[in-house]
Structures are given as C-alpha cells and as structure tokens.
Design a protein around this motif. Sequence first.
Motif, PDB file in Angstrom:
ATOM      1  N   LEU A   2       0.845  -1.189   0.000  1.00  0.00           N
ATOM      2  CA  LEU A   2       0.000   0.000   0.000  1.00  0.00           C
ATOM      3  C   LEU A   2       0.882   1.241   0.000  1.00  0.00           C
ATOM      4  O   LEU A   2       1.911   1.287   0.662  1.00  0.00           O
ATOM      5  N   LEU A   3       0.450   2.248  -0.726  1.00  0.00           N
ATOM      6  CA  LEU A   3       1.258   3.450  -0.880  1.00  0.00           C
ATOM      7  C   LEU A   3       0.399   4.683  -0.683  1.00  0.00           C
ATOM      8  O   LEU A   3      -0.665   4.816  -1.288  1.00  0.00           O
ATOM      9  N   ARG A   4       0.852   5.593   0.193  1.00  0.00           N
ATOM     10  CA  ARG A   4       0.173   6.878   0.296  1.00  0.00           C
ATOM     11  C   ARG A   4       0.289   7.598  -1.033  1.00  0.00           C
ATOM     12  O   ARG A   4       1.344   7.603  -1.638  1.00  0.00           O
ATOM     13  N   GLU A   5      -0.794   8.207  -1.469  1.00  0.00           N
ATOM     14  CA  GLU A   5      -0.795   8.879  -2.773  1.00  0.00           C
ATOM     15  C   GLU A   5       0.285   9.945  -2.793  1.00  0.00           C
ATOM     16  O   GLU A   5       0.383  10.776  -1.895  1.00  0.00           O
ATOM     17  N   GLU A  24       5.436  -0.285  -7.713  1.00  0.00           N
ATOM     18  CA  GLU A  24       6.751   0.328  -7.593  1.00  0.00           C
ATOM     19  C   GLU A  24       7.616  -0.526  -6.690  1.00  0.00           C
ATOM     20  O   GLU A  24       7.130  -1.212  -5.795  1.00  0.00           O
ATOM     21  N   HIS A  25       8.888  -0.437  -6.869  1.00  0.00           N
ATOM     22  CA  HIS A  25       9.823  -1.256  -6.101  1.00  0.00           C
ATOM     23  C   HIS A  25       9.657  -0.923  -4.625  1.00  0.00           C
ATOM     24  O   HIS A  25       9.863   0.211  -4.198  1.00  0.00           O
ATOM     25  N   ASP A  26       9.271  -1.932  -3.828  1.00  0.00           N
ATOM     26  CA  ASP A  26       8.894  -1.646  -2.442  1.00  0.00           C
ATOM     27  C   ASP A  26      10.049  -1.084  -1.624  1.00  0.00           C
ATOM     28  O   ASP A  26       9.855  -0.271  -0.724  1.00  0.00           O
ATOM     29  N   LYS A  27      11.280  -1.464  -1.949  1.00  0.00           N
ATOM     30  CA  LYS A  27      12.423  -0.951  -1.194  1.00  0.00           C
ATOM     31  C   LYS A  27      12.551   0.555  -1.371  1.00  0.00           C
ATOM     32  O   LYS A  27      12.756   1.297  -0.407  1.00  0.00           O
ATOM     33  N   VAL A  28      12.393   1.006  -2.602  1.00  0.00           N
ATOM     34  CA  VAL A  28      12.489   2.436  -2.891  1.00  0.00           C
ATOM     35  C   VAL A  28      11.392   3.193  -2.159  1.00  0.00           C
ATOM     36  O   VAL A  28      11.621   4.232  -1.547  1.00  0.00           O
ATOM     37  N   MET A  29      10.172   2.644  -2.195  1.00  0.00           N
ATOM     38  CA  MET A  29       9.055   3.316  -1.550  1.00  0.00           C
ATOM     39  C   MET A  29       9.236   3.368  -0.031  1.00  0.00           C
ATOM     40  O   MET A  29       8.885   4.345   0.621  1.00  0.00           O
ATOM     41  N   ARG A  74      11.449   6.076   0.950  1.00  0.00           N
ATOM     42  CA  ARG A  74      10.796   7.373   0.846  1.00  0.00           C
ATOM     43  C   ARG A  74       9.758   7.567   1.945  1.00  0.00           C
ATOM     44  O   ARG A  74       9.160   8.626   2.051  1.00  0.00           O
ATOM     45  N   GLY A  75       9.516   6.523   2.736  1.00  0.00           N
ATOM     46  CA  GLY A  75       8.571   6.633   3.833  1.00  0.00           C
ATOM     47  C   GLY A  75       7.128   6.706   3.383  1.00  0.00           C
ATOM     48  O   GLY A  75       6.276   7.223   4.087  1.00  0.00           O
ATOM     49  N   GLN A  76       6.815   6.182   2.177  1.00  0.00           N
ATOM     50  CA  GLN A  76       5.470   6.314   1.637  1.00  0.00           C
ATOM     51  C   GLN A  76       4.612   5.076   1.886  1.00  0.00           C
ATOM     52  O   GLN A  76       3.401   5.126   1.732  1.00  0.00           O
ATOM     53  N   VAL A  77       5.223   3.942   2.217  1.00  0.00           N
ATOM     54  CA  VAL A  77       4.459   2.717   2.435  1.00  0.00           C
ATOM     55  C   VAL A  77       3.626   2.870   3.703  1.00  0.00           C
ATOM     56  O   VAL A  77       4.074   3.430   4.697  1.00  0.00           O
ATOM     57  N   ILE A  78       2.406   2.378   3.663  1.00  0.00           N
ATOM     58  CA  ILE A  78       1.520   2.480   4.818  1.00  0.00           C
ATOM     59  C   ILE A  78       0.941   1.105   5.132  1.00  0.00           C
ATOM     60  O   ILE A  78       0.650   0.328   4.217  1.00  0.00           O
ATOM     61  N   GLU A  79       0.806   0.794   6.404  1.00  0.00           N
ATOM     62  CA  GLU A  79       0.213  -0.467   6.841  1.00  0.00           C
ATOM     63  C   GLU A  79      -1.286  -0.270   7.080  1.00  0.00           C
ATOM     64  O   GLU A  79      -1.749   0.845   7.364  1.00  0.00           O
ATOM     65  N   VAL A 109      -5.052   6.107  -0.601  1.00  0.00           N
ATOM     66  CA  VAL A 109      -4.054   5.043  -0.486  1.00  0.00           C
ATOM     67  C   VAL A 109      -4.158   4.172  -1.727  1.00  0.00           C
ATOM     68  O   VAL A 109      -5.230   3.644  -2.032  1.00  0.00           O
ATOM     69  N   GLU A 110      -3.064   4.053  -2.445  1.00  0.00           N
ATOM     70  CA  GLU A 110      -3.073   3.253  -3.668  1.00  0.00           C
ATOM     71  C   GLU A 110      -2.571   1.839  -3.375  1.00  0.00           C
ATOM     72  O   GLU A 110      -1.535   1.653  -2.721  1.00  0.00           O
TER      73      GLU A 110
END
Length: 712
Positions: A149-152, A169-174, A177-182, A348-349
């Motif tokens: 899951l990714l914050r828009e 998108e590559h989860d490591k990169v995200m 960037r602190g954009q991944v959300i649980e 959330v995408e």
Amino acid sequence: MAEGTRCRLVRYLEELTPEELKKFKLYLKDEPSERIPRGRVEGADRVDLAELLVSTFGKWKAWNLTKRFSKKMGLWEQWERAKKEGLKDPTEGPRLKTNPRNKKKHQEGKDERNKYQKRMKEKFQLMKERNSRPGEHELFHHRFTQLLLLREYRDREQKHHELLVHGGEHDKVMQERGQVIETVALFDPFKETGVQPHTVVLQGAAGIGKTTLASKVMLDWAEGNLFQDRFDYVFYLTCRELNPLGEREISFADLIASDWPGPKAPMAEIMSHPERLLFIIDGLDELKFPCNEHRYDLCKDWKQKEPVSILLSSLLRKTLLPDACLLLTTRLTALGKFCPLLESPRHVEILGFSVQHREEYFCKFFRDKDLGEKAFHLVKGNGTLFTMCCVPLMNWIVCTCLKQQMEKVQDPVQALKTTTALYMCYLSNLIIPDDKNFIPQHLRGLCRLAAEGIWDRKVLFEEEDLKRNNLEAADVSAFLDMNVFQKDSGCENCYSFIHLSFQEFFAAMFYVMSTEEEGMKSSDASVPGVRELLEECSGLNASFVVLVVRFLFGFLNVETARELERKFRCRLSPEIKSQLLQWAKAENERNVQDCHWDIFLSEFYSHLYETQDSEFVTQVLGNIHEIKIEIYNEYDALNVTFCIKHCYRARKIYFASEFDLPASVWQELFSVVNKNPNLKELMLDSFEFDDSCMENLCKELNHPNCKLEKLA
C-alpha cells in the motif's frame, strides 16, 4: 488516547543512549510479529520510532513491547524510575465507581457487539476461489497474501485513466521514501496537520486486490485484531448489492442491520457514538446510480426512510453521521466522479504484490512449496510475465494457466506474453473440444450481455437480462462449468462474471462477433458500435471502456486472433483492424498537439503493446520526432520500451524512471540506439545502473549504426 501514548514513548526513548537505542531497534526488527519494514526502523529517530510503534501495533501492544524490550536490555530499573517520575502506563489508571445500572447496560452492549463480531467472522473467514467447485471454500487467512500500500504521492492528473495492470513500484524504494503504509495506520493522523482522516480511499486498478483488502479489514476487526480501540462497530456495504436497491426507500438503520445476528439490532445504542463507527463501502466504480446529483435533498436522520441513492450520497458527503469514518474502494479511473463528494480524504493506492509476496502467493496456490517455487522460477525468468504478477488477479490467472500447461506437458510460459494472451490462454484451456454444451449462439448471447452491461455500468444480471439476450439459465451452464460466469451468492437468480475484467474481455469479443456479418454496426441497436466505443475511450471519463478497447487491440495479435477463431469460432474482421489503426493514429496526433504526451503516453502505449505487432506500432507512431516519458511502474516500462523501439523517426528521447528497472527493460531501450538512424539525443533520468546495464549501453553506443550525438 493514542496521542498521549506516543508522547510518553518519546519521553522514554529520549532517555536511551545511542547504543541502547540501537539495541532497542535490533529487538524490534527481530520481533516475530514485527510488521514495520526493516529499512524504516533503521533510519527512524526517537520521535519516528514512537510513531511507528503506535501506528503499527496500537498503543497497548506498543507499550508492552517497549516494556518487554527494556527488561531484555537490562533497563528495568530505568523503566521503573521513569514511571516514578511521571511516565504512566496507559493501560493503568484510576478505576471509577460504576453505577450498577450503567454497568449492566455496558455489559449488554458488549454482548451485542460480540455477537455481531462473531457473525462477521463467520461471514468473512471463508473465501471462494474463482475457479472452485460449488460449495468449495478455503479459510481466508490461508490464501490471503500481503499487499503493498502506498500513500498517494503522484499528481492527480496522471491518474485520469487506468491500466489493467498497474504494476507495483519497487517496495524498497518506496520504503526509503517513507510512503508505504500499513493497514493498521489507515486512519492515523496526517503528518502535515495532525488531523485524523474520517475518509480513506483504497484505490487501484482492476484485479489489484481492493475487495480482498476491504474483506481483510472486516475480518481482522471481527477477530479482534484490528481497530479495537478505534471502532466499536464496522459495517460492510458492497455497491454490487446496493445497485438493485437504488430507488428503494429504506432507513439507513435498516440498510446496515440486514446482517445482524438477532431479531433486532440495538441501533439507538450503536448510533449514539457515531465517532466509533466505520463503514466499508466496496466498489464505488461499480455503482449504477449517481451519487453526485443529490445536493439539496440529502438525509441527516438515520431513522428516516429515503432512496438508497440519497442515503449513500448523504453518507459520502458527511451529511449523515458526519463523525463516522468511511473506508472506500474504487478503481483509479472512477476517482474524478467521487472525489468532489468527499471531505479531506486520505488516498491510499494498492500496488499489488512485492517480489517476496509473489513467491508466497505461488506456494499457496500450488499447495506444494517445491512445485510453487518451480513455477515461480519459470515465471521469474520471463520479465513480462513476472511483472504482470504484481497484480493479484493476473497472478491467479498466471498460476492457473501454468498449472493447466504443466498438466498438458506444454511450454508453460510461451503463450502468456500480454494481458489479452493471458486471458485467452486461461479461457482456451477451459473449453473442451466438441463440447456439446458449448454452443456458439449461447457464446454470442453472453458476449452481448457483457457489452450491454459495460455500457449500462451493470455487473449483476437477472434472468430478464439473460432472456433479452436470447439466453436461458440452462444456456449458460457451459460458462458456469467453466467458472467464468457464476450465480451470485448475494442475490437469488442473479448472475455475474467472476471479475469485471472477464466481462470486459467478453464485451470485446462481442464487437468482433458483431462485425463478422453485419459490418461495423452493432448487432443490437441498444449497444453502441465500435466507432462509439473508440470515441468514448478518447474522453477523460473513459474508465468503463478502456479495458474493452485494450482487449480489442490484443485481438489484433496474429497468434491471439488465430486462437480466437480456433476455440471461439470468432474471426476478426479487417474493418476492425482498420478502425483501430485510424483511431490510434488520431489519438497519437491529438496527444502530441495537446502536449499531454508525457502524461498519457504510457497508457496509450499499453494499447499498442497488446498487439505485439511491430509494423502496426510503427504505422501509428510514424510522425513522432520527440518522446518525453516518465515511468512509474514496471509494466509501464514494458509497454513504453516496446513501442519506443519501433518508433524510427524519433530524434530526441527523454526517459525517466522513478525506480530500478530490470536489466531486460534497459536492454530493450538501449537497442534503440542502433535501430533508429534518426536518434540524435538520448536523456536518461534514473537510479544508478548496474555494471551489466552499463556494459550493454556501451556496446550499443559502439555499434556502427549508432548516430547518437548527445547522451545525458
């Protein structure tokens, strides 16, 4: 309050030395139930760490984990000293004397809540596999695989349209960037303002897992594992089931009480604390009746009877139960219609499966770790197929096709290069040669039904819909057996396709059938023809026809067209190919003139990619001299590089990537250097290439056909 817990944790963590903080992080990363990405723990300061602990585990578990880690680190005395100095445990506190009558009422309310949670657990704990036999179910947790899951963070303009497969998108990169959300943090306060969102929109492409994730939220709450401190009640509404009720007058209380496990729901008690309520509304894009037309006749009273369309509009607009929370799911392309109704939503995408979770899904699907890993490595070696597997629905179809191909001792990955080919392979394997139940006339009726449903925004079909298309219940038995058409479990005598994308596939097939003998005009005046379909696809609100057009382009592929004729006795007319070519050329010209090339190009390319026809692509892109494109996911990269490679008049190419691309994609792009004699400038904006990529680029630059003058 959770905010108080964060402050207390920060105060305690500030007492730790840098070495003790490092040790604390090690214990956290080794925690068996740890759900925080390791990269985020590593780079977190004391404030961020407190935020991560509470948002991931909830305030009670976060506090108890901190207490347990302190004991393991030998800091128990420091913990006790901090408590004496004012660091209070949020699980402790003065016990107030309770009125016996209030205590009894509280216990009754708790009992009702427990009964409801038990009912929801029973309802959501079983999931039906798409191709399972009638009555076959499996425990939800046995098949659920974690989604990314990714914050828009992207511009809304880049989301007017949607790809069938919108890769992850590559989860490591995200994570960096602190954009991944649980899931547990969906309703946490916005970092910028500290305000808690009351509406969260889970958005994503077809088959990405929106309904599955919404069901997981419901089940986790019912089992007591999610949002226990936040919501007393969670109610689940699906737009598919609301559609038949559009103009029926009913109170909101009666609408949400249909699943109550007793004779009467304690609605007055439930509604007395609206801030403790969560309403999950699944599939806004499937909604048949409009919600954006009701402005002056909205409802404020949950006891008042109103048409369901007004009740839903009132709930979305926060006129009805304004303090309640909403969790909505929708395709990306439907956002434009609903966003104006929503008040300060969090977007959330859903990006699908990470690489790790793709492998996990394979092992679960094949029910055999060795067989699952073997199938996974077959797919991993095919860059295109592997990328498609980031989408859960694609992953399921790929696994099904692999299993079918393995059982037939055939090449398991040869026929699975595009989305259309994948669907064709899946359906072809279900058709038994000379099956007496498989009658072409019934297929034609089913395809017409699918197309009619697309234009009417209809996904649930009643028997009268079947009759209107010359079908009886017995006529669709072959498709029921094939598990592409199904009886809907929520409505008696109602049918639906197993997924909206299958309805879109059969709708595309309808247009092939309707032109076999009758020219470009549809065989049914109530269903618009190919020309109208393409015109609709050119508009900004084209979400409901984009995939139908995508499949039509896929039918242009020689191998797919041959299979379409062989298995479905359905021949693609030259008129359709001509029509698609002319439309694609016009779209190409319009995009260039409107300067929207960099925004819509990747979506347009995905249509062309489906053809796998280099000559067709070259004809469409014949007048392109400059290409500027930004890539946001792996599947876009596959589409774009395939088309750029066949755009021989381009003099300048600017190619930017937001994440690491596979080496095979870079190789495709670099090959343009010696295949396009007109290319003078190539600008690449991306992360660092690995050594093999650099070697390939140097090799292409040294090729005698290379005419490049500028590389940046």
